[in-house]
Structure formats: structure tokens, C-alpha cells
Design an enzyme around this catalytic site. Structure first.
Site: not given
Length: 367
Positions: A253, A313
Site C-alpha cells: 500500500s 498510506h
């Protein structure tokens, strides 16, 4: 026999053509002192006029003049001006700066329409001259780096799955995932991107990184995209180690979010060369904001038990933006973009060095 030099002759029409009248109108507009010549200063005024909102690369006017001024007089006569506007070799020198400007402020005259009659003025589309960025897409060399990374992730997941371990508990996952208790094993800050906790986790990351990474690679080449991707992965684990020091990490991610914001970076740096830049920017910003916002809301407001490393993220997104500005191609460099480049590079390295030093020396934070 003595060699004979052959002179090249150029035929000059005795009466001006409609095309000549069109270019004469533009020429006269910028021949400010009406002496029949465009000086360096007047040429610079054409390009840097308030009507034209682009900031030119350094020395571009000198380069245009040096190429277009055939007789080195320091001026552009009308014939040299027309030749400059039509010379395809000059596109590599100053791109679409002059052509786009004059075509945008002076309506085109089509010489004749389909009936053979004078067609008059034609309005110019607002998108004329845009799409330079899109023209850079190329299938050679083939865009394979993100495909190779994806294949490695698939193979490693399948290996653990063959051992009956699919929840990041297999031998590969145990060796590669980011484990805050084993921060001294520095490779884990990168290799966690290669392991995933389940099939859905793997497929989502594969789809996003392929759909976003391959187009970037077709314009910016593989090594730039890999640098952005790895920078996002490293920044994601470093940020998580500081903000959530007890969280384990698995998945790509951080790299995926770096690719999302790398698109934002390339839109910012190539704004004038891209079609529908504002729409593309809003799409990527909305995509990142919704996903991160949902994860934060679930964790802190709904108190949902979920294992999404939203800090990874965010860290990957910041790294993708900064490194994207630093390494991705900028088709037309402008002064403000150079300042932005330096700011992005300095900020990225400052954050990374601070994160590394904190992991080394701030031992009490991880107890």
C-alpha cells in the site's frame, strides 16, 4: 575537373499568398517599432507577454534567436520569422511555446474551404496545443517493472499459500513483513511490500499498481517509477514505526499510494502539457482522500477493529508526491518548477533522515 558548387535557390512568389498575409499580420503585431524586423527584445515580448501565461525555461529566447536568425543580424526579418514558425526542427528547441501563443490569440485563416472560397476566420479550440504529455506515451522500452514486481508478489503469496499459510503467517511472510520488534532487520522496511494477508489484499494492490504504474512507466521510464514506488514503501514503514510503533505491516500500500500521488506530481509539473489536467488532479486527490479518510474514520470514530496501516498510506502518499516532483520527467522546466523541485528534494531527504535517526536512537519510543 574543378568541383562545381551547387547553390540552393528559393523561389519567392511575386504576390503575397493568404498564408503570407496571416503571418504578416502576426509579424506586424510584434514589430513594435515598425522597422520591418523583430529584435531580441521584441521576440522576448512575444513569448513573455501577459497574454501568454507560461513561464519559459531559462535561455529559451536566446536559443530561438540563435536558430532562427540565419544571417546572425540580431533581428528576425519576415522571411526568417515565417521559417521559424514552420520549421519542424525548431519544435525540439522551444516546443509549442510560440506556436501555441500566436495560434491562441490570433484567429486562424483557413486559405480556402471545400468550395474553394475564402473561409474567413476560424475560432481556435481551447485545447489546441495541449496533449504534449500524452504524446510522450511509448511502448518501447516495454513497461515491465511493475509487472515484474507484481509477479514476485504473486509467487511469494502462492508459496506461503502452498504451505497452508495465507494470513501473513507463512515462512516468506515471517521473513519479509515489517515487525516492529525486529526493526534491526533493516530489509523489512522494504520487503513488507512483497507479502499480503489474503487474496483480496493482494488483488487490490496488484490492480491499482498495474493500472497506475504502467502508464507512468510508459512516459517516465521504469527506473523513475521504481524509485517512486520504493520511496513510498520505505516512507510508509518509517512513518508507521514512529506513529504506530506496535503495528505490523504487510502489503504494497505504501508503494501504491506513492504511485497515486506521483500522478498528482506529474500533473502539477506538466500542467500546461496535459489534456484535462484539472480533472485528472481532482480524480487522484479524491481517490487518495476517500481511502485514507475512510480508514481514519473507521479507526478513531467507529472504533472498528481493522488492520489497515493508514499511516503507511499517508507516508507513501507524501513520498510519492515529493519524489515524483524530484525524479519524474518535466517536459517544460519553468522557474517556479525549479524552486518546487529543490523544495521537494530537500523536504523528502530531511523527513527520511529524521525517520531513520529516530528509529536508531529513539529506543524508548518502541518499548
Amino acid at each position: 575537373m574543378p568541383s562545381v558548387q551547387r547553390e540552393t535557390t528559393v523561389s519567392i512568389p511575386l504576390t503575397p499568398t493568404r498564408s503570407d498575409l496571416y503571418w504578416r499580420r502576426i509579424f506586424n503585431k510584434y514589430d513594435k517599432d515598425n522597422d520591418g524586423r523583430i529584435s531580441y527584445v521584441e521576440l522576448k515580448h512575444i513569448i513573455e507577454s501577459r497574454e501568454y501565461d507560461h513561464d519559459l525555461p531559462d535561455n529559451v529566447v536566446e536559443r530561438i534567436m540563435s536558430v532562427a536568425d540565419r544571417d546572425n543580424s540580431g533581428y528576425l526579418e519576415f522571411s526568417e520569422f515565417v521559417e521559424m514558425m514552420h520549421n519542424p526542427a525548431l519544435k525540439a528547441v522551444f516546443g509549442h511555446f510560440v506556436a501555441r501563443y500566436v495560434h491562441s490569440i490570433v484567429p486562424h485563416r483557413d486559405p480556402v474551404d471545400t468550395t474553394g472560397r475564402w473561409s474567413g476566420f476560424r475560432p481556435v479550440s481551447a485545447s489546441d496545443g495541449d496533449g504534449t504529455y500524452e504524446e510522450e506515451y511509448s511502448c518501447w522500452p516495454p513497461a515491465v517493472s511493475m509487472i515484474i514486481i507484481s509477479l514476485v508478489e504473486i509467487v511469494l503469496f502462492c508459496y506461503d499459500a502452498a504451505q497452508g499459510k495465507t494470513a501473513a503467517t507463512g515462512p516468506i511472510a515471517k521473513l519479509f513483513l515489517y515487525n516492529p520488534r525486529k526493526r534491526h532487520e533493516a530489509w523489512r522496511f522494504l520487503t513488507y511490500m512483497l507479502v499480503h494477508v489474503n487474496v483480496v489484499h493482494l488483488l487490490v494492490n496488484l490492480l491499482v499498481q498495474l493500472f497506475l504504474g504502467v502508464p507512468l512507466e510508459m512516459v517516465h521510464r521504469w527506473w523513475r517509477v521504481v524509485l517512486v514506488y520504493l520511496a513510498g514503501v520505505a516512507a510508509g514503514s518509517l512513518a508507521t514505526s514512529l506513529a504506530d510503533p506496535k503495528v505490523f505491516l504487510a502489503g504494497a500500500s505504501g508503494g501504491v499510494y506513492a504511485l497515486i500521488t506521483a500522478h498528482i506530481a506529474t500533473i502539477i509539473m506538466n500542467w500546461s502539457e496535459m489534456e484535462f489536467a484539472i480533472i485528472q488532479l481532482l480524480v487522484f486527490v479524491l481517490l487518495a482522500a476517500v481511502d485514507v479518510g475512510t480508514a481514519v474514520y473507521d479507526r478513531y470514530w467507529k472504533h472498528t477493529q481493522q488492520n489497515i496501516g493508514y499511516v503507511a498510506h499517508l507516508g507513501g502518499a507524501v513520498a510519492g508526491l515529493l519524489v515524483g516532483i524530484g525524479v519524474l520527467r518535466n517536459l517544460e522546466k519553468r522557474k517556479w518548477e525549479k524552486r518546487l523541485w529543490w523544495a521537494a528534494v530537500v523536504l523528502y531527504f530531511s523527513l527520511m533522515i529524521a525517520g531513520i535517526l529516530a528509529n536508531i536512537f529513539w529506543e524508548s519510543h518502541f518499548l
